[in-house]
Design a protein around this motif. Structure first.
Motif, PDB file in Angstrom:
ATOM      1  N   GLN A   5       0.834  -1.202   0.000  1.00 39.61           N
ATOM      2  CA  GLN A   5       0.000   0.000   0.000  1.00 39.61           C
ATOM      3  C   GLN A   5       0.863   1.244   0.000  1.00 39.61           C
ATOM      4  O   GLN A   5       2.057   1.200   0.280  1.00 39.61           O
ATOM      5  CB  GLN A   5      -0.910  -0.012   1.236  1.00 39.61           C
ATOM      6  N   PRO A   6       0.270   2.425  -0.338  1.00 38.73           N
ATOM      7  CA  PRO A   6       1.042   3.663  -0.348  1.00 38.73           C
ATOM      8  C   PRO A   6       1.606   3.973   1.026  1.00 38.73           C
ATOM      9  O   PRO A   6       1.195   3.404   2.039  1.00 38.73           O
ATOM     10  CB  PRO A   6       0.019   4.714  -0.778  1.00 38.73           C
ATOM     11  N   VAL A   7       2.504   4.933   1.058  1.00 32.81           N
ATOM     12  CA  VAL A   7       3.152   5.319   2.295  1.00 32.81           C
ATOM     13  C   VAL A   7       2.144   5.719   3.354  1.00 32.81           C
ATOM     14  O   VAL A   7       2.233   5.349   4.500  1.00 32.81           O
ATOM     15  CB  VAL A   7       4.127   6.484   2.038  1.00 32.81           C
ATOM     16  N   ALA A   8       1.171   6.522   2.964  1.00 29.77           N
ATOM     17  CA  ALA A   8       0.146   6.941   3.917  1.00 29.77           C
ATOM     18  C   ALA A   8      -1.198   6.850   3.245  1.00 29.77           C
ATOM     19  O   ALA A   8      -1.364   7.267   2.117  1.00 29.77           O
ATOM     20  CB  ALA A   8       0.408   8.361   4.399  1.00 29.77           C
ATOM     21  N   SER A   9      -2.178   6.305   3.923  1.00 31.36           N
ATOM     22  CA  SER A   9      -3.511   6.209   3.349  1.00 31.36           C
ATOM     23  C   SER A   9      -4.196   7.538   3.410  1.00 31.36           C
ATOM     24  O   SER A   9      -3.876   8.389   4.233  1.00 31.36           O
ATOM     25  CB  SER A   9      -4.326   5.172   4.117  1.00 31.36           C
ATOM     26  N   PRO A  89      -5.093  -2.073  -6.964  1.00 32.22           N
ATOM     27  CA  PRO A  89      -6.448  -1.504  -7.014  1.00 32.22           C
ATOM     28  C   PRO A  89      -6.496  -0.150  -6.309  1.00 32.22           C
ATOM     29  O   PRO A  89      -5.826   0.059  -5.298  1.00 32.22           O
ATOM     30  CB  PRO A  89      -7.294  -2.545  -6.277  1.00 32.22           C
ATOM     31  N   ASP A  90      -7.275   0.748  -6.849  1.00 25.39           N
ATOM     32  CA  ASP A  90      -7.386   2.076  -6.248  1.00 25.39           C
ATOM     33  C   ASP A  90      -8.758   2.655  -6.596  1.00 25.39           C
ATOM     34  O   ASP A  90      -9.213   2.556  -7.739  1.00 25.39           O
ATOM     35  CB  ASP A  90      -6.286   3.004  -6.774  1.00 25.39           C
ATOM     36  N   SER A  91      -9.405   3.270  -5.616  1.00 26.44           N
ATOM     37  CA  SER A  91     -10.767   3.769  -5.806  1.00 26.44           C
ATOM     38  C   SER A  91     -10.824   5.218  -6.265  1.00 26.44           C
ATOM     39  O   SER A  91     -11.908   5.721  -6.568  1.00 26.44           O
ATOM     40  CB  SER A  91     -11.543   3.642  -4.486  1.00 26.44           C
ATOM     41  N   ARG A  92      -9.689   5.900  -6.344  1.00 29.23           N
ATOM     42  CA  ARG A  92      -9.725   7.335  -6.652  1.00 29.23           C
ATOM     43  C   ARG A  92     -10.233   7.621  -8.058  1.00 29.23           C
ATOM     44  O   ARG A  92     -10.747   8.696  -8.331  1.00 29.23           O
ATOM     45  CB  ARG A  92      -8.331   7.942  -6.478  1.00 29.23           C
ATOM     46  N   THR A  93     -10.046   6.682  -8.987  1.00 26.21           N
ATOM     47  CA  THR A  93     -10.449   6.914 -10.373  1.00 26.21           C
ATOM     48  C   THR A  93     -11.921   6.617 -10.622  1.00 26.21           C
ATOM     49  O   THR A  93     -12.441   6.916 -11.702  1.00 26.21           O
ATOM     50  CB  THR A  93      -9.611   6.038 -11.318  1.00 26.21           C
ATOM     51  N   ASN A  94     -12.600   5.996  -9.645  1.00 30.73           N
ATOM     52  CA  ASN A  94     -14.016   5.620  -9.802  1.00 30.73           C
ATOM     53  C   ASN A  94     -14.223   4.644 -10.955  1.00 30.73           C
ATOM     54  O   ASN A  94     -15.282   4.618 -11.573  1.00 30.73           O
ATOM     55  CB  ASN A  94     -14.902   6.852 -10.019  1.00 30.73           C
ATOM     56  N   ARG A  99      -6.196   1.154 -12.588  1.00 28.38           N
ATOM     57  CA  ARG A  99      -5.510   0.864 -11.335  1.00 28.38           C
ATOM     58  C   ARG A  99      -4.293   1.758 -11.192  1.00 28.38           C
ATOM     59  O   ARG A  99      -3.834   2.369 -12.160  1.00 28.38           O
ATOM     60  CB  ARG A  99      -5.097  -0.607 -11.267  1.00 28.38           C
ATOM     61  N   ARG A 100      -3.803   1.815  -9.981  1.00 24.61           N
ATOM     62  CA  ARG A 100      -2.609   2.605  -9.697  1.00 24.61           C
ATOM     63  C   ARG A 100      -1.379   1.729  -9.884  1.00 24.61           C
ATOM     64  O   ARG A 100      -1.391   0.543  -9.525  1.00 24.61           O
ATOM     65  CB  ARG A 100      -2.687   3.103  -8.243  1.00 24.61           C
ATOM     66  N   ILE A 101      -0.327   2.283 -10.441  1.00 26.96           N
ATOM     67  CA  ILE A 101       0.965   1.599 -10.479  1.00 26.96           C
ATOM     68  C   ILE A 101       1.843   2.251  -9.416  1.00 26.96           C
ATOM     69  O   ILE A 101       2.074   3.462  -9.449  1.00 26.96           O
ATOM     70  CB  ILE A 101       1.621   1.688 -11.861  1.00 26.96           C
ATOM     71  N   THR A 102       2.304   1.455  -8.465  1.00 27.71           N
ATOM     72  CA  THR A 102       3.069   1.995  -7.346  1.00 27.71           C
ATOM     73  C   THR A 102       4.468   1.400  -7.315  1.00 27.71           C
ATOM     74  O   THR A 102       4.693   0.271  -7.780  1.00 27.71           O
ATOM     75  CB  THR A 102       2.339   1.728  -6.009  1.00 27.71           C
ATOM     76  N   THR A 103       5.410   2.143  -6.779  1.00 24.54           N
ATOM     77  CA  THR A 103       6.813   1.731  -6.760  1.00 24.54           C
ATOM     78  C   THR A 103       7.263   1.471  -5.326  1.00 24.54           C
ATOM     79  O   THR A 103       6.660   1.965  -4.377  1.00 24.54           O
ATOM     80  CB  THR A 103       7.716   2.825  -7.369  1.00 24.54           C
ATOM     81  N   PRO A 104       8.360   0.726  -5.166  1.00 23.57           N
ATOM     82  CA  PRO A 104       8.996   0.660  -3.848  1.00 23.57           C
ATOM     83  C   PRO A 104       9.734   1.969  -3.562  1.00 23.57           C
ATOM     84  O   PRO A 104       9.721   2.887  -4.389  1.00 23.57           O
ATOM     85  CB  PRO A 104       9.964  -0.514  -3.997  1.00 23.57           C
ATOM     86  N   TYR A 105      10.376   2.049  -2.409  1.00 21.54           N
ATOM     87  CA  TYR A 105      11.155   3.246  -2.085  1.00 21.54           C
ATOM     88  C   TYR A 105      12.311   3.390  -3.074  1.00 21.54           C
ATOM     89  O   TYR A 105      13.009   2.425  -3.375  1.00 21.54           O
ATOM     90  CB  TYR A 105      11.689   3.171  -0.660  1.00 21.54           C
ATOM     91  N   ASP A 106      12.487   4.611  -3.580  1.00 19.38           N
ATOM     92  CA  ASP A 106      13.569   4.849  -4.531  1.00 19.38           C
ATOM     93  C   ASP A 106      14.853   5.218  -3.791  1.00 19.38           C
ATOM     94  O   ASP A 106      14.938   5.110  -2.560  1.00 19.38           O
ATOM     95  CB  ASP A 106      13.163   5.927  -5.548  1.00 19.38           C
ATOM     96  N   VAL A 107      15.854   5.670  -4.525  1.00 22.13           N
ATOM     97  CA  VAL A 107      17.158   5.979  -3.922  1.00 22.13           C
ATOM     98  C   VAL A 107      17.075   7.161  -2.964  1.00 22.13           C
ATOM     99  O   VAL A 107      17.969   7.359  -2.137  1.00 22.13           O
ATOM    100  CB  VAL A 107      18.205   6.266  -5.019  1.00 22.13           C
ATOM    101  N   ASP A 108      16.026   7.966  -3.065  1.00 23.63           N
ATOM    102  CA  ASP A 108      15.836   9.097  -2.156  1.00 23.63           C
ATOM    103  C   ASP A 108      14.911   8.759  -0.997  1.00 23.63           C
ATOM    104  O   ASP A 108      14.555   9.637  -0.200  1.00 23.63           O
ATOM    105  CB  ASP A 108      15.267  10.302  -2.918  1.00 23.63           C
ATOM    106  N   GLY A 109      14.487   7.499  -0.897  1.00 15.99           N
ATOM    107  CA  GLY A 109      13.600   7.100   0.189  1.00 15.99           C
ATOM    108  C   GLY A 109      12.162   7.539  -0.007  1.00 15.99           C
ATOM    109  O   GLY A 109      11.426   7.756   0.953  1.00 15.99           O
ATOM    110  N   ARG A 110      11.739   7.656  -1.259  1.00 21.58           N
ATOM    111  CA  ARG A 110      10.380   8.130  -1.557  1.00 21.58           C
ATOM    112  C   ARG A 110       9.733   7.182  -2.561  1.00 21.58           C
ATOM    113  O   ARG A 110      10.389   6.612  -3.418  1.00 21.58           O
ATOM    114  CB  ARG A 110      10.438   9.548  -2.127  1.00 21.58           C
ATOM    115  N   ARG A 111       8.421   7.052  -2.454  1.00 20.03           N
ATOM    116  CA  ARG A 111       7.682   6.217  -3.391  1.00 20.03           C
ATOM    117  C   ARG A 111       6.839   7.077  -4.322  1.00 20.03           C
ATOM    118  O   ARG A 111       6.435   8.188  -3.974  1.00 20.03           O
ATOM    119  CB  ARG A 111       6.796   5.236  -2.630  1.00 20.03           C
TER     120      ARG A 111
END
Length: 503
Positions: A5-9, A89-94, A99-111
């Motif tokens: 899941q994303p960093v913060a819901s 899966p993501d509900s923001r698009t209705n 769907r959302r494509i999400t990444t792991p933490y990158d070299v800067d510690g951000r997704r």
């Protein structure tokens, strides 16, 4: 396969800063960033553009992910690796199709989360009559109102229409007078059927979208509203999600006109207001840094380039940083256009350049840099009453979205219908010298034949046409990655910013 899941819901309360609260002694976790891609014209498949785009800017960029976030490339040669990502899966698009494509933490510690604003289903059903009316409207112009960079395309289209009309007239006249045989009539019927098939197969699926959206008319208002409502729903949800502190809006072709409209509507709702001299000192200072580059409303008086283009881009980023922490945060730091017909706005959106510049002066359209509040120039601020304690309050006007959002336009010059990308071009003449225009030269296996969809293609070859002095030209993928800027080069915690000249 479901990923993490994303960093913060998403939450309904408070400032984005709350998502950074960590236990004492731990470094604060960096918030995620969202990239929204708005596809172009044609019968697009849901997530088709999104997946190709993510492959280019994330999956095949080894500099963005640590080694432990790289996996074997299932579609590449043996031993090759790509950066990992998940389709979630993501509900923001209705829509369950997206769907959302999400990444792991990158070299800067951000997704990073990638979204697609899909609108092709809304513009389906454009009739031949609507397409013919739109083409007629474009062709029925005075020669002086045709932009110089659109004249080749205009002439080719005009000659094609005249040829078809003359052929139809000659055929009808000959048939009435009995001058043609049944064999000739059959061949003419077959040819006419082919023309109708070509219009239905290629004209309506592609240019029908343009006819359905690009100009506000009685026949297009409903579909324009539906497209915008879908886009606003997605972007507002991202703007108010405490898990994100940055949004990048990327658009291709006709999608860039849609994205530009969405930016203006959102800015009117989220722009900074009720600013007071002491309480909002930092934000006012950032706004006044942008003021140094503001334009007069008369487009003919705009400079060809800004004296300090890099300084203006830094000022935009600094203002975005201050606004993203507001109670009503503005999080769209970057607007990236690829193969955009906005370069022909005075021809497509209005009837001529004079009407378009009048729209800029009246703030119907937003310029970059923004135009000043007064005709004499000076500021994007205006006084908006007083607080209960009697202190004067100020607001940024609704046409100043590019005070806090950088605009990068990537284009490939075309020649007529087939060579290069005749749809795209630079933006400085219409929208101001604050847009970073980067020309690339693209090639596919067919050479330079219609390169409009190659801006994120890993199979294509492309190179920057006019690189900054002292630097080697970048590939078209390198140009795109720098424009999206997943590494946030201007963030204080990142490496020192590089100096780039305005193009």
């Amino acid at each position: 396969m479901s990923g993490p899941q994303p960093v913060a819901s998403p939450t309904k309360s408070g400032s984005p800063a709350k998502a950074n609260l960590q236990a004492p002694g731990k470094a604060p976790r960096k918030l995620s960033q969202a990239v929204v891609i708005v596809h172009g014209m044609g019968e697009q498949r849901p997530m088709g553009t999104l997946r190709e785009f993510v492959q280019a800017v994330w999956s095949h960029d080894p500099a963005r992910a640590p080694f432990y976030a790289q996996v074997a490339d299932p579609g590449g040669p043996a031993g090759s690796k790509i950066n990992r990502s998940w389709i979630t899966p993501d509900s923001r698009t209705n829509s369950h199709e997206l769907r959302r494509i999400t990444t792991p933490y990158d070299v800067d510690g951000r997704r990073t989360d990638f979204y697609e604003l899909y609108w092709a289903d809304i513009t389906q059903g454009t009739t031949r009559g609507r397409l013919a009316a739109w083409v007629t409207n474009l062709l029925w112009r005075k020669p002086a109102d045709i932009p110089r960079d659109a004249r080749g395309l205009y002439v080719v289209t005009l000659l094609a229409v005249i040829t078809v009309l003359v052929a139809a007239f000659v055929l009808a006249t000959s048939a009435l007078q009995g001058y043609i045989s049944w064999i000739t009539g059959m061949l003419a019927t077959i040819l006419a059927s082919f023309v109708v098939w070509a219009v239905d197969r290629f004209g309506l699926p592609y240019f029908g979208d343009v006819a359905a959206y690009v100009r506000a008319e009685a026949a297009t208002v409903e579909k324009r509203a539906l497209v915008r409502d879908r886009g606003l729903t997605l972007l507002r949800r991202l703007m108010t999600d405490d898990g994100y502190d940055r949004i990048v809006l990327v658009s291709h072709s006709l999608g860039s006109i849609i994205a530009y409209d969405l930016l203006q509507i959102l800015w009117a709702d989220f722009r900074p207001r009720k600013l007071e001299a002491l309480r909002d000192k930092a934000r006012l200072k950032a706004i006044r840094a942008v003021d140094k580059a503001t334009l007069k409303s008369d487009g003919s008086a705009w400079p060809d380039k800004l004296d300090d283009f890099s300084g203006f881009r830094r000022a935009q980023w600094e203002l975005y940083r201050h606004l993203r922490a507001d109670d009503a945060p503005w999080k769209i730091s970057d607007f990236v256009t690829l193969g955009s017909p906005l370069t022909h706005s005075e021809f497509l959106v209005t009837y001529n350049l004079a009407e378009f510049r009048r729209g800029i002066a009246e703030r119907l359209f937003s310029a970059c840099p923004p135009i000043a509040e007064t005709a004499a120039g000076g500021t994007v601020l205006y006084q908006e009453g007083r607080s209960r304690s009697g202190k004067p309050q100020r607001a940024v006007h609704h046409g100043a979205v590019f005070a806090a959002t950088r605009w990068t336009n990537i284009f490939d010059r075309g020649n007529g219908w087939l060579t290069g990308d005749p749809i795209s071009g630079p933006m400085a003449e219409n929208f101001g010298p604050g847009v970073e225009n980067i020309q690339v030269e693209l090639r596919s296996s067919l050479g330079r034949i219609f390169t409009h969809r190659l801006y994120w293609s890993l199979e294509a070859t492309g190179v920057e046409v006019a690189a900054a002095a002292g630097t080697p030209p970048r590939s078209h993928i390198g140009v795109l990655r720098d424009a999206v800027d997943l590494g946030r080069k201007l963030e204080p915690s990142q490496a020192a910013p590089t100096t780039s000249a305005g193009r």
